[in-house]
Design an enzyme around this catalytic site. Sequence first.
Site, PDB file in Angstrom:
ATOM      1  N   SER A 219       0.982  -1.243   0.133  1.00 60.30           N
ATOM      2  CA  SER A 219      -0.053   0.145  -0.086  1.00 60.30           C
ATOM      3  C   SER A 219       0.873   1.023   0.065  1.00 60.30           C
ATOM      4  CB  SER A 219      -0.845   0.045   1.226  1.00 60.30           C
ATOM      5  OG  SER A 219      -2.024   1.056   1.052  1.00 60.30           O
ATOM      6  N   ASN A 220       0.209   2.370   0.451  1.00 60.71           N
ATOM      7  CA  ASN A 220       1.227   3.778   0.415  1.00 60.71           C
ATOM      8  C   ASN A 220       0.741   4.365   1.443  1.00 60.71           C
ATOM      9  OD1 ASN A 220      -1.082   5.357  -0.556  1.00 60.71           O
ATOM     10  ND2 ASN A 220      -0.917   4.053  -2.221  1.00 60.71           N
ATOM     11  N   ARG A 221       1.429   5.729   1.562  1.00 60.31           N
ATOM     12  CA  ARG A 221       0.976   6.465   2.831  1.00 60.31           C
ATOM     13  C   ARG A 221      -0.296   7.277   3.031  1.00 60.31           C
ATOM     14  NH1 ARG A 221       5.950   6.503   5.578  1.00 60.31           N
ATOM     15  NH2 ARG A 221       7.432   6.182   4.309  1.00 60.31           N
TER      16      ARG A 221
END
Length: 410
Positions: A219-221
Amino acid sequence: MTNPPEESSVDVHVLSGATVVLGVTGGIAAYKSVELLRRLMDLGAYVIPVMTENATRFIGATTLTALASEPARLSLFDDHDPILHTRLGRSADLIVVAPATARLIGEYACGIATDLLSTTLVATEAPVVICPAMHSEMWAHPAIRENVATLERRGVTVVAPETGRLAGGDIGAGRLADIDVIVDRCAGALAPRRDLSGCHVVVSAGGTREAIDPVRFLSNRSSGKQGYAIAEAARSRGARVTLVTTTDRVAPAGVEVISVESAEELYGAVTGLAESAHVVIMAAAVADFRPVRVAEHKLKKSDGIPEISFVPTPDTLAELGRRHRPGQVIVGFAAETDDIIVHAKQKLREKGVDLLVVNDVTVEGTGFNADTNAVTILSREGKRTDVALAPKSTIAHAVLDAVVARIGVR
Ligand code: CTP
């Protein structure tokens, strides 16, 4: 395209006949309050100026008195009325403070009443518009950010300052907003804007999750905060809003929620909704690649270092650009770390969108998980709007202002 909204901006004539307390505090932008006063008077408002002691170091009370409906008030104690602050607080249809210094914002956020203006602010139930003006460092300070966020949470309209030349020759965020913008926001605070009524707005938010095995994902931030702020702002402006989200944050009241996880699920949900939506705003941070295969069972350490191959995910925004219907508005986001505007312009072109909202995620106080953001909004025709560091709700309204200006254009 069905039923575009009839009204594209707020009607400033709602100020006609309104009693407006104009607060002026001690900053160099105090001279601009004279122009604001004239504009409010021209629109038929009944204006009572209230100056702080420091404001009188920058402009004379006589100037405001000469132009206003009543003499400028300076003190809690010098008036024949012993409870002037409650009279002002009760009779006001609207209070606007322009310019608002860091001190005034801090006092108001904390409910501290030290002079006539701060006392009137805590003695009123009228809508309040605060127009900060200060140096960039002060505007970026966490204390100011928190105070502004507190006021916005309480329903105060904060008109974010512009980026431009400041006192002393510096250039940065902190210059008092344009008087036209302030007048518009005053009118909006009196009669909440409904400029998206009749519109269906689809907003995507959060970072997608691409499964590796039953327990792991990539995933990402992205926190989803900016997308949620846009959904809430669009709802408040009268839109029917569908939020396609990867997060389990509590959705704003009155917003329809569709939960998705992966880029592919998001693609399916958003492209389906976009067939009839008037506006689609892609604030989600979508993974560009996903593992070719999702392992059926949890990958075990004992099996050695896994080799994961990737395939591209569908690009939802580019597909929306391809399927664009006349009158529809498609908005993309771009979080960049270098050559911001060059990359953004390229993305705008390649994805065929109407507006691209770009932010430099390396700047403190902006981007992932922050409560504030600073963005540049680019249009397909090459128009550029810089929105200085401000709460994500303020950024949301700036994006929607750009959307409203475009509805029905293409
Ligand atoms: N986007 C999308 N589908 C993807 C990737 C991105 O719809 N598979 C959308 C995002 O929601 C955003 C915009 O495209 O509105 C730009 O996303 P970004 O990640 O900045 O751009 P990319 O096209 O992925 O380019 P790069 O990562 O190379 O900068």
